[in-house]
Design a protein around this motif. Structure first.
Motif, PDB file in Angstrom:
ATOM      1  N   UNK A  56       0.810  -1.216   0.000  1.00 23.32           N
ATOM      2  CA  UNK A  56       0.000   0.000   0.000  1.00 23.32           C
ATOM      3  C   UNK A  56       0.842   1.265   0.000  1.00 23.32           C
ATOM      4  N   UNK A  57       2.162   1.104  -0.176  1.00 16.60           N
ATOM      5  CA  UNK A  57       3.037   2.264  -0.280  1.00 16.60           C
ATOM      6  C   UNK A  57       4.244   1.876  -1.136  1.00 16.60           C
ATOM      7  N   UNK A  58       5.215   2.763  -1.221  1.00 16.67           N
ATOM      8  CA  UNK A  58       6.406   2.561  -2.044  1.00 16.67           C
ATOM      9  C   UNK A  58       7.066   1.227  -1.711  1.00 16.67           C
ATOM     10  N   UNK A  59       7.357   0.427  -2.730  1.00 14.30           N
ATOM     11  CA  UNK A  59       8.125  -0.804  -2.536  1.00 14.30           C
ATOM     12  C   UNK A  59       9.591  -0.433  -2.662  1.00 14.30           C
ATOM     13  N   UNK A  60      10.318  -0.596  -1.581  1.00 14.59           N
ATOM     14  CA  UNK A  60      11.683  -0.099  -1.493  1.00 14.59           C
ATOM     15  C   UNK A  60      12.730  -1.105  -1.933  1.00 14.59           C
ATOM     16  N   UNK A  64       7.441   0.847   2.366  1.00 15.05           N
ATOM     17  CA  UNK A  64       7.162   1.923   3.305  1.00 15.05           C
ATOM     18  C   UNK A  64       5.840   1.702   4.032  1.00 15.05           C
ATOM     19  N   UNK A  65       5.077   0.684   3.638  1.00 14.36           N
ATOM     20  CA  UNK A  65       3.839   0.381   4.372  1.00 14.36           C
ATOM     21  C   UNK A  65       4.097  -0.411   5.651  1.00 14.36           C
ATOM     22  N   UNK A  66       5.396  -0.555   6.009  1.00 11.84           N
ATOM     23  CA  UNK A  66       5.849  -1.185   7.258  1.00 11.84           C
ATOM     24  C   UNK A  66       5.790  -2.705   7.213  1.00 11.84           C
ATOM     25  N   UNK A  67       5.569  -3.276   6.057  1.00 14.40           N
ATOM     26  CA  UNK A  67       5.520  -4.727   5.940  1.00 14.40           C
ATOM     27  C   UNK A  67       6.572  -5.238   4.968  1.00 14.40           C
ATOM     28  N   UNK A 100       9.030   1.903   8.137  1.00 16.07           N
ATOM     29  CA  UNK A 100       9.232   1.286   6.834  1.00 16.07           C
ATOM     30  C   UNK A 100      10.370   0.266   6.822  1.00 16.07           C
ATOM     31  N   UNK A 101      10.220  -0.745   5.967  1.00 16.43           N
ATOM     32  CA  UNK A 101      11.215  -1.800   5.794  1.00 16.43           C
ATOM     33  C   UNK A 101      12.143  -1.403   4.644  1.00 16.43           C
ATOM     34  N   UNK A 102      13.439  -1.312   4.940  1.00 19.40           N
ATOM     35  CA  UNK A 102      14.399  -0.779   3.977  1.00 19.40           C
ATOM     36  C   UNK A 102      15.301  -1.823   3.337  1.00 19.40           C
TER      37      UNK A 102
END
Length: 327
Positions: free
Chosen positions: A97-101, A115-118, A139-141
């Motif tokens: 649901x947010x930027x895939x890093x 960045x959706x914390x998952x 967020x997961x980096x």
């Protein structure tokens, strides 16, 4: 190397900055992901573009190239798989649901952090989400993957019966300052590694020695026992965020552009590159770009590793990172 080197080849065609590079396992092709929302495939022999992958609706954050397929992830919240011969999009992985890093391909799995914390696990072929890893507070980096078979003896394994079937584990680093280790089969958090006081930007695993290295905006690199979760060492010398780590191969000596540590010590073994290296040179290339909300910074480094050392590359300018990582 120094400042006297000149470009051997120049690959142009993108209409925006290059956010990531990935070299094919055979070394014959280079994949680039760009701010222009496209990825391009280049021949390393003649620097010509032989593939143009279009379809993302926003900039590409990361890319990964294998011999027969290319993978890209984007700020449009999706991941795509591409045929490197035809340029056709083979699969679109939707769910974030947010930027895939970041993405990572291992066996038949595709892992992603956002960045959706998952973080999420996908079936590469079935275009289907298998597992979701939820527990980070930000967020997961960065991602790493290993099998418990690589680090545990049979008598040490105490996981539940379900997890004995699939012994794969995922490691995630986050802006919440933690590293987490997850069972892939169940999505259960196996360990949370505490110690960093800044965002965890990079991870690298040394499975034979059961060690995990993490680099952070707190200017440190930390070594962990991947089995027990114990923090083993803290490497302190950088004056800026550590954005990339590489463990070199065994050999006779090393030369690098940045600080290098022998893995068994917590002080740098050399702060300046030697002028000569008498042993055989083993090239180790690492390029990392961290996408920032208020700025972009790139650091490139080329090093020659010929004995087991930790080659660490640091961010040149971190003035904008603190606010950006609170996204």
């Amino acid at each position: 190397m120094g400042n006297s080197g000149s470009a051997v080849k120049v690959c142009t065609d993108h209409q925006g900055g290059i956010n990531w590079l990935s070299l094919s396992p055979d070394g014959q092709r280079l994949l680039t992901g760009s701010e222009d929302g496209t990825a391009r495939l280049w021949s390393t022999a003649d620097s010509q573009c032989h593939g143009h992958f279009q379809g993302h609706e926003s900039y590409i954050t990361f890319c990964h190239l294998e011999n027969e397929a290319a993978f890209t992830c984007s700020a449009d919240h999706t991941i795509r798989k591409w045929d490197v011969v035809t340029g056709q999009c083979l699969a679109i992985y939707r769910g974030h649901t947010s930027i895939v890093n970041r993405i990572l391909v291992a066996k038949d799995y595709l892992f992603s952090g956002s960045y959706d914390r998952t973080a999420r696990c996908w079936s590469v072929d079935k275009e289907k989400q298998i597992q979701e890893f939820r527990g980070h507070r930000n967020c997961v980096l960065t991602l790493a993957h290993y099998s418990s078979r690589d680090v545990l003896e049979e008598e040490e394994e105490e996981e539940e019966e379900e997890e004995k079937v699939s012994r794969d584990l995922l490691v995630t680093g986050s802006t919440d300052c933690t590293v987490k280790v997850w069972w892939v089969s169940s999505g259960r958090c196996y360990q949370t590694l505490l110690g960093h006081t800044g965002a965890v930007l990079c991870l690298i695993l040394d499975a034979p020695n059961r060690e995990l290295f993490s680099g952070s905006t707190d200017y440190t690199i930390r070594t962990w026992n991947i089995v027990t979760g114990e923090q083993l060492k803290v490497f302190k010398e950088h004056q800026g965020s550590v954005i990339c780590l590489e463990v070199s191969l065994p050999g006779h000596g090393f030369l690098c552009q940045e600080l290098c540590w022998a893995v068994g010590q917590s002080e740098p073994s050399a702060q300046k590159p030697a002028k000569e290296n008498t042993g055989p040179r083993i090239p180790c290339y690492c390029a990392h770009l961290l996408k920032l909300v208020r700025g972009r910074k790139v650091h490139r480094s080329v090093s020659w590793g010929s004995r087991k050392a930790l080659n660490v590359m640091k961010m040149v300018d971190v003035l904008t990172i603190s606010s950006a990582l609170r996204h």
